[in-house]
Design an enzyme around this catalytic site. Structure first.
Site, PDB file in Angstrom:
ATOM      1  CE  LYS A  83     -18.432  -8.708  -1.612  1.00  0.00           C
ATOM      2  NZ  LYS A  83     -17.295  -9.607  -1.804  1.00  0.00           N
ATOM      3  NE  ARG A  84     -14.633   0.831  -5.075  1.00  0.00           N
ATOM      4  CZ  ARG A  84     -13.756   1.679  -5.601  1.00  0.00           C
ATOM      5  NH1 ARG A  84     -12.539   1.769  -5.104  1.00  0.00           N
ATOM      6  NH2 ARG A  84     -14.096   2.470  -6.604  1.00  0.00           N
ATOM      7  CE  LYS A 131      -9.190  -8.301   4.356  1.00  0.00           C
ATOM      8  NZ  LYS A 131      -9.445  -7.118   3.515  1.00  0.00           N
ATOM      9  CG  HIS A 136      -4.463  -8.554  -8.898  1.00  0.00           C
ATOM     10  ND1 HIS A 136      -4.440  -9.081  -7.628  1.00  0.00           N
ATOM     11  CD2 HIS A 136      -3.207  -8.156  -9.158  1.00  0.00           C
ATOM     12  CE1 HIS A 136      -3.216  -8.988  -7.140  1.00  0.00           C
ATOM     13  NE2 HIS A 136      -2.437  -8.425  -8.054  1.00  0.00           N
ATOM     14  CB  THR A 147      -8.856 -10.502   0.236  1.00  0.00           C
ATOM     15  OG1 THR A 147      -9.249  -9.192  -0.212  1.00  0.00           O
ATOM     16  CG2 THR A 147      -7.813 -11.067  -0.700  1.00  0.00           C
TER      17      THR A 147
HETATM   18  C1  HTE Z   1      -9.900  -8.593  -7.627  1.00  0.00           C
HETATM   19  C2  HTE Z   1     -10.181  -9.375  -6.354  1.00  0.00           C
HETATM   20  C3  HTE Z   1      -8.877  -9.872  -5.737  1.00  0.00           C
HETATM   21  C4  HTE Z   1      -7.939  -8.703  -5.530  1.00  0.00           C
HETATM   22  O1  HTE Z   1      -7.696  -8.046  -6.775  1.00  0.00           O
HETATM   23  C5  HTE Z   1      -8.844  -7.510  -7.444  1.00  0.00           C
HETATM   24  N1  HTE Z   1      -8.423  -6.958  -8.692  1.00  0.00           N
HETATM   25  C6  HTE Z   1      -8.566  -5.653  -8.740  1.00  0.00           C
HETATM   26  N2  HTE Z   1      -9.116  -5.212  -7.614  1.00  0.00           N
HETATM   27  C7  HTE Z   1      -9.322  -6.259  -6.789  1.00  0.00           C
HETATM   28  O2  HTE Z   1      -9.779  -6.174  -5.675  1.00  0.00           O
HETATM   29  C8  HTE Z   1      -8.173  -4.792  -9.821  1.00  0.00           C
HETATM   30  C9  HTE Z   1      -8.215  -3.404  -9.678  1.00  0.00           C
HETATM   31  C10 HTE Z   1      -7.833  -2.587 -10.733  1.00  0.00           C
HETATM   32  C11 HTE Z   1      -7.415  -3.132 -11.922  1.00  0.00           C
HETATM   33  C12 HTE Z   1      -7.360  -4.506 -12.058  1.00  0.00           C
HETATM   34  C13 HTE Z   1      -7.751  -5.332 -11.008  1.00  0.00           C
HETATM   35  O3  HTE Z   1     -11.082  -8.045  -8.127  1.00  0.00           O
HETATM   36  C14 HTE Z   1      -6.589  -9.159  -4.993  1.00  0.00           C
HETATM   37  O4  HTE Z   1      -9.125 -10.502  -4.494  1.00  0.00           O
HETATM   38  O5  HTE Z   1     -11.000 -10.484  -6.639  1.00  0.00           O
HETATM   39  O6  HTE Z   1      -6.024 -10.121  -5.813  1.00  0.00           O
END
Ligand code: HTE
Length: 832
Positions: free
Chosen positions: A567-568, A679, A376, A675
């Site tokens: 978002k974060r 939305k 991710h 994501t």
């Molecule tokens: C990506 C985001 C993507 C979403 O996954 C993310 N990856 C993390 N958090 C996210 O929101 C993540 C959190 C902790 C450890 C490693 C990765 O940043 C779903 O849409 O772009 O795939």
């Protein structure tokens, strides 16, 4: 204990004779009354929304229960192949509204409550969010579950039942303050405890090798601190189809025999205190998104989830197949949500070898045909590594297995690239160095038959950069699965007005087939439809404005453009670039440069990881800038800025329908997918964004003329880093120079001298990885085009409609069908 003893046989008359519960208004009304008065025992003195919510939750839960059982029976009877989705995070949000919607009883429930003078919406509002996730990764898991249930795919979620979910964010004096999220305090009507499926999880101890008489070797993992894992099941209803899948969450607790030795030695208090260690494992969700923290407790959580879930699968397997694992990989598949649960690769080896006496090759064949891994993020700081030493102490048997996996793997690499020592070093699961580390991504890739990224660009960058060595060895493992969101929650449920209007023109097949939205474009020239569309957006903006006023004490003018970034908080997402633009607009007002002004209300929201100083400082900056702008008479309603506190799933349900402009402005190559962008698009917001993550695919779908593109692309970012000179860029741009000067003058921190220096310095830093200054001009120009487009109501409305109309690709229904076609190969199975 008599109560734990299973009845010799379960009488069929007991379990099979229940007629299905009616779904009409009358039946719901009766049950609701019964639960309120009899089960909950409340009266006029206790008629709070909470109890009303609880009474309705039980009423609805009863109706899920029978479908849940039927779904289990159908899967069992057909010996359905199943996928287990292993994730440390499931950001479910609220369950009531979703259950009502998916059961198709919104009208019946609304009417039933109406007769008591109660509004469904108000009652649903008292449900606490299940915030068992940080952000996109956790919410994606929740959307996946909704789509799998709707598609009738046998998919089961496995996660942790944290006592405390994502912290509650309060803003004091402009600073983020974290408060514990005690989400279970008032009980959770949606979970069903299953103590009968408790598992024992091993930690610590040591391994012993025993040579048996026949010469074979058995390994024992002894003297462990055992911890119990108790499952809690949560129903996951499909939309309009009688399927109810399961999310199984594990809670840790101590065994009664915990540290018996110490107990016997007289250290009673020590032994009892040590129980805490066990109970603490699932106490709290780690609040880091896409950044590592490396705490021992986190590794404990990961192993606890992997081991409990795999042992649970084995229990179910044995019930049918005894100890015969021949058909195992035909029936089961594990999807690893990032590397967080990837210790499952080694744990499944351990279980097969140590518990079921399989040989290494047979066990490895099973593991590598059943595990699949989703990556991710490309951010190096999120790549999980654990000190070998920690593994040795906590999971000695697993470290042995990892060493063996690695030895065999590196032999294969040597064979493929003889003498390429560099490559061996890069691909090894063990990173050598002063503190040797276990690289979890390498373990996940080596142990899986599929490795996927979450958007086209991201998956391409994975094979070109991060995992290039592995790609050269096993190109066939790598694939893309572009993310999505569920339109049931993120359109039908959260935006009833738009849904109703669309229903009038194109029907409601889009609810289970989002590509149907494309038909909306045939109505884009219909003035009546456009008028309706505009009215819907106005109502949604009014609702959002009310929420903003309640939360931030600032009134948004609904005639203004609602410009939103939620978002974060992370440097790569560049909330700071957004703030620089807002300051630039403020400067324009102050210098009287207001011809053809477009009024804007800017909303920024999101949580910062508690240990991430720059992210927390960004929140403070937003709040300080907001205070100055919102209190400036001269600015008036030309410009407003708020920081929206405690951003979460239930807040997004009100925010995204009310958005005009969606800010997706990460440095290209950094946001794996995003994501939230999807939305917003579905709800008719137009995107301003970089060529990053799924933005690229959003732009492809909606067309360049309906998307505001700016900034460097991923290749240009790479190039620019080579000799990046932000000072020259700032000096060469009067607008940016003015913005920086105002920041540096302390205009936004008059009584907090120097406070924002770290932020200012980061923008001037030649090594700024996020290239904020480089994209400023392009961003401001794009925002000017946005403003111009917004002034043309008709043009904007068209763009808005076309964004919704072209969002069909971004349904998790499509994502799940892709996973299923390429990775899982499950057969849709319907109950009855
Ligand atoms: C990506 C985001 C993507 C979403 O996954 C993310 N990856 C993390 N958090 C996210 O929101 C993540 C959190 C902790 C450890 C490693 C990765 O940043 C779903 O849409 O772009 O795939």
């Amino acid at each position: 204990m008599q109560s734990d003893k299973p009845a010799t046989m379960c009488p069929t008359s007991l379990i099979n004779e229940l007629p299905p519960l009616a779904l009409d208004e009358k039946a719901i009304s009766e049950d609701f009354r019964r639960y309120f008065n009899r089960t909950l025992g409340r009266d006029k003195h206790h008629c709070t929304y909470h109890y009303l919510y609880e009474a309705l939750a039980y009423t609805i839960r009863d109706r899920l229960m029978e479908r849940w059982k039927n779904t289990r029976d159908a899967y069992e009877k057909s010996h359905a192949r199943q996928t287990c989705y292993l994730s440390l995070e499931f950001l479910m949000g609220r369950a009531l509204g979703n259950a009502v919607l998916n059961l198709g009883i919104t009208d019946a429930v609304t009417d039933a409550l109406y007769d008591f003078g109660i509004k469904l919406e108000e009652l649903a509002d008292s449900e606490h969010d299940a915030g068992l996730g940080n952000g996109g990764l956790g919410r994606l898991a929740a959307c996946f579950l909704d789509s799998c249930a709707t598609l009738q795919l046998p998919v089961m979620g496995y996660g942790l039942r944290y006592d405390y979910g994502m912290f509650r964010q309060e803003i004091r004096d402009g600073f983020q303050v974290e408060e514990p999220d005690n989400w279970l305090r008032d009980g959770n009507p949606w979970e069903l405890e299953r103590p009968e499926f408790t598992q024992t999880i091993k930690f610590g101890g040591h391994t012993e090798t025993h040579r048996e008489q026949d010469g074979s070797v058995t390994i024992y993992w002894n003297s462990c601190d055992d911890v119990l894992a108790i499952p809690y099941d949560i129903p996951v209803p499909g939309y309009g189809n009688d399927t109810v899948n399961s999310l199984r969450l594990w809670k840790s607790t101590s065994t009664d025999e915990f540290n018996l030795e110490e107990f016997n030695a007289g250290d009673y208090a020590e032994a009892v205190a040590a129980k805490n260690d066990a109970e603490h494992i699932t106490m709290v969700l780690y609040p880091n998104d896409a950044s590592e923290n490396g705490k021992e407790l986190r590794l404990r959580q990961q192993y606890f989830l992997a081991s409990a879930s795999l042992l649970d699968v084995m229990r179910r397997w044995e019930e049918v197949h005894d100890r015969d694992f021949d058909g195992f990989t035909d029936k089961l598949c594990f999807q690893l949500n990032d590397t967080h649960p990837s210790i499952a690769v080694a744990e499944l080896m351990r279980i097969l070898i140590d518990n079921y006496d399989l040989g290494w090759d047979k066990a490895w064949g099973i593991v590598t045909k059943s595990m699949a891994y989703t990556n991710h993020t490309l951010l190096p700081e999120a790549l999980e590594k654990w000190p070998v030493q920690l593994f040795e102490k906590l999971l000695p048997r697993l470290l042995e297995i990892i060493y063996e996996i690695n030895a065999r793997f590196l032999a294969e690499v040597s064979n493929h690239w003889p003498g390429d020592a560099d490559r061996i070093r890069r691909m090894s699961i063990i990173e050598e160095g002063e503190v040797p580390m276990v690289r979890m991504a390498n373990l996940a890739i080596i142990g899986s038959f599929s490795v996927n990224g979450v958007a086209e660009l991201h998956s391409r960058l994975l094979v070109e950069d991060l995992f290039h060595d592995f790609y050269e060895l096993w190109p066939e493992k790598f694939n893309n699965k572009t993310n999505g969101v569920t339109q049931r929650r993120w359109l039908l449920m959260c935006n009833p007005l738009q849904s109703k209007l669309m229903g009038k023109y194109i029907g409601d097949r889009w609810v289970t087939d989002l590509e149907q939205l494309r038909t909306l474009s045939t109505h884009v020239d219909n003035p009546e439809f456009r008028q309706g569309w505009l009215q819907v957006k106005q109502s949604n903006k009014k609702k959002l404005a009310d929420l903003v006023e309640e939360e931030c004490a600032v009134r948004f003018n609904t005639e203004a453009m609602f410009d939103i970034q939620v978002k974060r908080i992370h440097e790569y997402k560049r909330q700071i670039l957004n703030v620089l633009h807002v300051i630039h607009l403020y400067n324009r007002v102050k210098r009287g440069d207001c011809d053809n002004w477009t009024k804007r209300c800017v909303l920024i929201g999101g949580k910062a990881a508690p240990g991430y100083a720059m992210a927390k400082m960004t929140i403070k900056l937003i709040n300080n800038v907001a205070k100055v702008i919102n209190n400036d008479q001269e600015v008036g309603d030309k410009l407003k800025l708020v920081f929206f506190p405690n951003y979460r799933v239930s807040a997004m349900e009100i925010i995204c329908p009310g958005a005009d402009l969606s800010e997706q402005i990460s440095t290209a190559g950094k946001e794996a997918s995003g994501t939230g962008n999807m939305k917003f698009m579905m709800n008719g917001a137009v995107t301003i964004g970089t060529l990053d993550g799924a933005n690229i695919e959003i732009r492809e779908e909606v067309g360049d003329e309906n998307f505001f593109l700016f900034g460097l692309d991923a290749a240009e970012v790479k190039e620019m880093r080579k000799d990046y000179n932000p000072t020259a860029i700032i000096d060469g741009d009067d607008d940016l120079k003015a913005v920086m000067q105002l920041l540096q003058s302390g205009h936004f921190n008059q009584f907090e001298s120097e406070l924002f220096n770290p932020i200012i310095d980061s923008i001037y830093n030649e090594h700024d990885p996020w290239l904020t200054a480089a994209d400023f001009r392009s961003f401001v120009d794009a925002q000017e085009r946005v403003a111009e487009a917004y002034r043309d109501k008709e043009r904007w409305t068209r763009m808005s409609i076309l964004n919704t109309a072209n969002s069909g690709k971004f349904s998790t229904d499509r994502t799940m069908l892709d996973y299923n076609a390429d990775i899982w190969k499950l057969k849709p199975t319907s109950p009855e």
